[in-house]
Design a protein around this motif. Structure first.
Motif, PDB file in Angstrom:
ATOM      1  N   PRO A  38      -6.555  -8.643   6.763  1.00 29.12           N
ATOM      2  CA  PRO A  38      -6.132  -7.297   7.142  1.00 29.12           C
ATOM      3  C   PRO A  38      -4.678  -7.095   6.709  1.00 29.12           C
ATOM      4  CG  PRO A  38      -5.922  -8.751   9.009  1.00 29.12           C
ATOM      5  CD  PRO A  38      -6.471  -9.590   7.874  1.00 29.12           C
ATOM      6  N   ASP A  39      -4.027  -6.048   7.220  1.00 27.00           N
ATOM      7  CA  ASP A  39      -2.598  -5.880   6.953  1.00 27.00           C
ATOM      8  C   ASP A  39      -1.871  -7.179   7.265  1.00 27.00           C
ATOM      9  OD1 ASP A  39      -2.756  -3.276   6.126  1.00 27.00           O
ATOM     10  OD2 ASP A  39      -1.890  -2.395   7.935  1.00 27.00           O
ATOM     11  N   THR A  40      -1.036  -7.606   6.327  1.00 27.35           N
ATOM     12  CA  THR A  40      -0.313  -8.870   6.462  1.00 27.35           C
ATOM     13  C   THR A  40       1.167  -8.600   6.220  1.00 27.35           C
ATOM     14  OG1 THR A  40      -2.263 -10.050   5.646  1.00 27.35           O
ATOM     15  CG2 THR A  40      -0.181 -11.255   5.647  1.00 27.35           C
ATOM     16  N   ASP A  41       2.012  -9.226   7.003  1.00 25.00           N
ATOM     17  CA  ASP A  41       3.446  -8.983   6.953  1.00 25.00           C
ATOM     18  C   ASP A  41       4.037  -9.586   5.682  1.00 25.00           C
ATOM     19  OD1 ASP A  41       6.035  -8.334   7.528  1.00 25.00           O
ATOM     20  OD2 ASP A  41       6.275  -9.781   9.160  1.00 25.00           O
ATOM     21  N   THR A  42       4.074  -8.782   4.623  1.00 26.27           N
ATOM     22  CA  THR A  42       4.567  -9.213   3.319  1.00 26.27           C
ATOM     23  C   THR A  42       5.416  -8.093   2.717  1.00 26.27           C
ATOM     24  OG1 THR A  42       2.723  -8.258   2.082  1.00 26.27           O
ATOM     25  CG2 THR A  42       2.424 -10.511   2.931  1.00 26.27           C
ATOM     26  N   PRO A  43       6.188  -8.384   1.662  1.00 27.40           N
ATOM     27  CA  PRO A  43       6.920  -7.306   0.986  1.00 27.40           C
ATOM     28  C   PRO A  43       5.995  -6.210   0.458  1.00 27.40           C
ATOM     29  CG  PRO A  43       7.794  -9.451   0.338  1.00 27.40           C
ATOM     30  CD  PRO A  43       6.563  -9.728   1.152  1.00 27.40           C
ATOM     31  N   GLN A  44       4.786  -6.585   0.052  1.00 31.25           N
ATOM     32  CA  GLN A  44       3.851  -5.586  -0.445  1.00 31.25           C
ATOM     33  C   GLN A  44       3.461  -4.592   0.645  1.00 31.25           C
ATOM     34  OE1 GLN A  44       0.282  -6.051  -3.321  1.00 31.25           O
ATOM     35  NE2 GLN A  44      -0.612  -6.319  -1.286  1.00 31.25           N
ATOM     36  N   LEU A  45       3.292  -5.070   1.889  1.00 28.97           N
ATOM     37  CA  LEU A  45       2.941  -4.162   2.980  1.00 28.97           C
ATOM     38  C   LEU A  45       4.046  -3.140   3.207  1.00 28.97           C
ATOM     39  CD1 LEU A  45       1.010  -3.308   5.233  1.00 28.97           C
ATOM     40  CD2 LEU A  45       2.168  -4.937   6.738  1.00 28.97           C
ATOM     41  N   ALA A  46       5.294  -3.579   3.120  1.00 25.41           N
ATOM     42  CA  ALA A  46       6.408  -2.646   3.296  1.00 25.41           C
ATOM     43  C   ALA A  46       6.353  -1.539   2.232  1.00 25.41           C
ATOM     44  CB  ALA A  46       7.729  -3.399   3.222  1.00 25.41           C
ATOM     45  N   HIS A  47       6.043  -1.920   1.001  1.00 25.87           N
ATOM     46  CA  HIS A  47       5.905  -0.937  -0.076  1.00 25.87           C
ATOM     47  C   HIS A  47       4.742   0.006   0.215  1.00 25.87           C
ATOM     48  CE1 HIS A  47       5.451   0.592  -4.214  1.00 25.87           C
ATOM     49  NE2 HIS A  47       4.159   0.362  -4.052  1.00 25.87           N
ATOM     50  N   GLU A  48       3.626  -0.547   0.645  1.00 24.11           N
ATOM     51  CA  GLU A  48       2.424   0.243   0.909  1.00 24.11           C
ATOM     52  C   GLU A  48       2.648   1.259   2.025  1.00 24.11           C
ATOM     53  OE1 GLU A  48      -1.877  -0.410   3.060  1.00 24.11           O
ATOM     54  OE2 GLU A  48      -0.869  -2.151   2.187  1.00 24.11           O
ATOM     55  N   LEU A  49       3.263   0.830   3.128  1.00 22.94           N
ATOM     56  CA  LEU A  49       3.428   1.708   4.289  1.00 22.94           C
ATOM     57  C   LEU A  49       4.246   2.945   3.956  1.00 22.94           C
ATOM     58  CD1 LEU A  49       3.999  -0.867   7.177  1.00 22.94           C
ATOM     59  CD2 LEU A  49       1.929   0.439   6.655  1.00 22.94           C
ATOM     60  N   SER A  50       5.173   2.804   3.013  1.00 17.28           N
ATOM     61  CA  SER A  50       6.004   3.947   2.646  1.00 17.28           C
ATOM     62  C   SER A  50       5.217   4.996   1.867  1.00 17.28           C
ATOM     63  CB  SER A  50       7.202   3.477   1.808  1.00 17.28           C
ATOM     64  OG  SER A  50       6.782   3.003   0.535  1.00 17.28           O
ATOM     65  N   ARG A  51       4.014   4.631   1.399  1.00 19.96           N
ATOM     66  CA  ARG A  51       3.201   5.539   0.567  1.00 19.96           C
ATOM     67  C   ARG A  51       1.828   5.829   1.173  1.00 19.96           C
ATOM     68  NH1 ARG A  51       6.690   2.717  -2.168  1.00 19.96           N
ATOM     69  NH2 ARG A  51       7.587   3.468  -4.138  1.00 19.96           N
ATOM     70  N   ARG A  52       1.513   5.221   2.302  1.00 22.71           N
ATOM     71  CA  ARG A  52       0.189   5.395   2.919  1.00 22.71           C
ATOM     72  C   ARG A  52       0.014   6.860   3.347  1.00 22.71           C
ATOM     73  NH1 ARG A  52      -1.336   1.096   7.424  1.00 22.71           N
ATOM     74  NH2 ARG A  52      -1.887  -0.122   5.554  1.00 22.71           N
ATOM     75  N   PRO A  53      -1.085   7.510   2.927  1.00 20.26           N
ATOM     76  CA  PRO A  53      -1.299   8.912   3.326  1.00 20.26           C
ATOM     77  C   PRO A  53      -1.310   9.073   4.843  1.00 20.26           C
ATOM     78  CG  PRO A  53      -2.817   8.298   1.568  1.00 20.26           C
ATOM     79  CD  PRO A  53      -2.126   7.033   2.010  1.00 20.26           C
ATOM     80  N   ARG A  54      -0.574  10.069   5.327  1.00 19.08           N
ATOM     81  CA  ARG A  54      -0.418  10.240   6.772  1.00 19.08           C
ATOM     82  C   ARG A  54      -1.751  10.496   7.470  1.00 19.08           C
ATOM     83  NH1 ARG A  54       4.103  14.414   8.498  1.00 19.08           N
ATOM     84  NH2 ARG A  54       5.285  12.826   7.352  1.00 19.08           N
ATOM     85  N   ALA A  55      -2.644  11.227   6.826  1.00 15.96           N
ATOM     86  CA  ALA A  55      -3.904  11.588   7.465  1.00 15.96           C
ATOM     87  C   ALA A  55      -4.754  10.374   7.805  1.00 15.96           C
ATOM     88  CB  ALA A  55      -4.696  12.531   6.556  1.00 15.96           C
ATOM     89  N   ILE A  56      -4.564   9.282   7.085  1.00 20.92           N
ATOM     90  CA  ILE A  56      -5.411   8.109   7.283  1.00 20.92           C
ATOM     91  C   ILE A  56      -4.616   6.930   7.837  1.00 20.92           C
ATOM     92  CG2 ILE A  56      -5.132   6.968   5.022  1.00 20.92           C
ATOM     93  CD1 ILE A  56      -8.483   7.733   6.767  1.00 20.92           C
ATOM     94  N   ALA A  57      -3.335   7.118   8.111  1.00 18.74           N
ATOM     95  CA  ALA A  57      -2.451   6.000   8.454  1.00 18.74           C
ATOM     96  C   ALA A  57      -2.908   5.239   9.689  1.00 18.74           C
ATOM     97  CB  ALA A  57      -1.023   6.501   8.636  1.00 18.74           C
ATOM     98  N   ALA A  58      -3.288   5.955  10.750  1.00 22.85           N
ATOM     99  CA  ALA A  58      -3.672   5.274  11.987  1.00 22.85           C
ATOM    100  C   ALA A  58      -4.928   4.438  11.778  1.00 22.85           C
ATOM    101  CB  ALA A  58      -3.890   6.289  13.098  1.00 22.85           C
ATOM    102  N   PHE A  59      -5.883   4.974  11.028  1.00 23.85           N
ATOM    103  CA  PHE A  59      -7.108   4.214  10.755  1.00 23.85           C
ATOM    104  C   PHE A  59      -6.812   3.009   9.873  1.00 23.85           C
ATOM    105  CE2 PHE A  59     -10.652   3.070   8.078  1.00 23.85           C
ATOM    106  CZ  PHE A  59     -11.709   2.981   8.975  1.00 23.85           C
ATOM    107  N   ALA A  60      -6.023   3.218   8.815  1.00 26.97           N
ATOM    108  CA  ALA A  60      -5.768   2.146   7.851  1.00 26.97           C
ATOM    109  C   ALA A  60      -5.026   0.983   8.477  1.00 26.97           C
ATOM    110  CB  ALA A  60      -4.985   2.694   6.658  1.00 26.97           C
ATOM    111  N   ALA A  61      -4.199   1.268   9.479  1.00 35.35           N
ATOM    112  CA  ALA A  61      -3.416   0.183  10.092  1.00 35.35           C
ATOM    113  C   ALA A  61      -4.327  -0.819  10.787  1.00 35.35           C
ATOM    114  CB  ALA A  61      -2.410   0.760  11.074  1.00 35.35           C
ATOM    115  N   GLY A  62      -5.196  -0.358  11.659  1.00 40.72           N
ATOM    116  CA  GLY A  62      -6.182  -1.238  12.294  1.00 40.72           C
ATOM    117  C   GLY A  62      -5.603  -2.291  13.209  1.00 40.72           C
TER     118      GLY A  62
END
Length: 265
Positions: free
Chosen positions: A183-207
């Motif tokens: 699942p989401d893993t605490d990495t530099p890539q996740l930090a990059h991803e979160l800044s671009r994750r569409p807001r409409a799906i953010a809560a679901f995508a986080a999990g």
């Protein structure tokens, strides 16, 4: 063997670096492959300071011929790899019709073709030696579709499919294959991803809260050693993998409701 070789793409940070630390701590010589020279040097220096035998090679896994040359040279000097971990990957969130097609191509080139290049370079020597473990890092997004992640899901589904084929084809040669679906893993890539994750799906995508890279790496390596195919380090992903289509249809329905009212461009 004295310092058996572990070849790890994406080895300069995140899950790849965590795998290098675990395997290096057990006596492996870890070959870190990464395309950011400064980050690669920093990771190699940190591991050497911990007493780990490290080889660092600046490599973009999208370059198949160079990938083959680098892995061949490592195998010639240190013997066939005992471990190959394909951890290099990128994610560029965005709704499919909104997104620049070049971002899809970049994800395919790195996540899928880069994985293929690394395995093609390393697997022949492993098969000839009759032993070894290959771990392909897919994602929870390789188990079910996530809106806003068309390119990423496509590549991670493909990596899982590649793993299923390799598991069959390499079994007789004594080479085990495991696919990790973290699942989401605490990495530099996740930090990059979160800044671009569409807001409409953010809560679901986080999990849920992200796992540590170390926890994901431990689960991957433990699963591979036990001969397991799928490394799903959370109970939710294990349930999705086990229940298959039933859960995927339910998750798709939830996302469709979240996106009600959104118009395609």
């Amino acid at each position: 063997m004295n310092h058996p070789l572990a070849v790890i793409s994406g080895g300069s940070s995140g899950i790849g670096l965590a795998c290098a630390r675990l395997l290096g701590g057990e006596g492996c010589r870890v070959a870190l492959l990464g395309r950011d020279e400064a980050r690669l040097a920093a990771a190699a220096g940190a591991l050497r300071a911990e007493g780990i035998a490290v080889e660092a090679r600046c490599l973009d896994v999208r370059d198949g011929p160079r990938c083959a040359r680098v892995v061949d040279a490592l195998a010639a000097e240190f013997g066939p790899p005992l471990w190959v971990i394909a951890s290099a990957g990128i994610v560029e969130p965005g709704f499919f019709l909104d997104q620049d097609p070049a971002l899809l191509e970049e994800q395919v080139a790195t996540n899928l073709l880069g994985t293929c290049h690394l395995v093609r370079a390393a697997a022949p020597a492993m098969a000839e030696a009759g032993r070894g473990h290959i771990i392909l890092v897919s994602s929870g997004a390789g188990l079910f579709g996530v809106a806003g992640y068309g390119g990423y899901c496509a590549t991670k589904f493909a990596v899982r499919g590649l793993g299923e084929v390799l598991r069959i084809e390499l079994a007789a040669a004594g080479v085990g294959v495991t696919v990790a679906v973290p699942p989401d893993t605490d990495t530099p890539q996740l930090a990059h991803e979160l800044s671009r994750r569409p807001r409409a799906i953010a809560a679901f995508a986080a999990g849920g809260p992200p796992l540590s890279a170390e926890a994901v790496a431990r689960h991957m390596i433990r699963t591979a050693r036990r001969g397991g195919f799928l490394s799903a380090p959370s109970w939710k992903l294990r349930a999705i993998a086990a229940l298959g289509d039933l859960v995927r249809h339910r998750l798709a329905a939830i996302q469709m409701r979240l996106l009600v009212g959104r118009r395609a461009p």
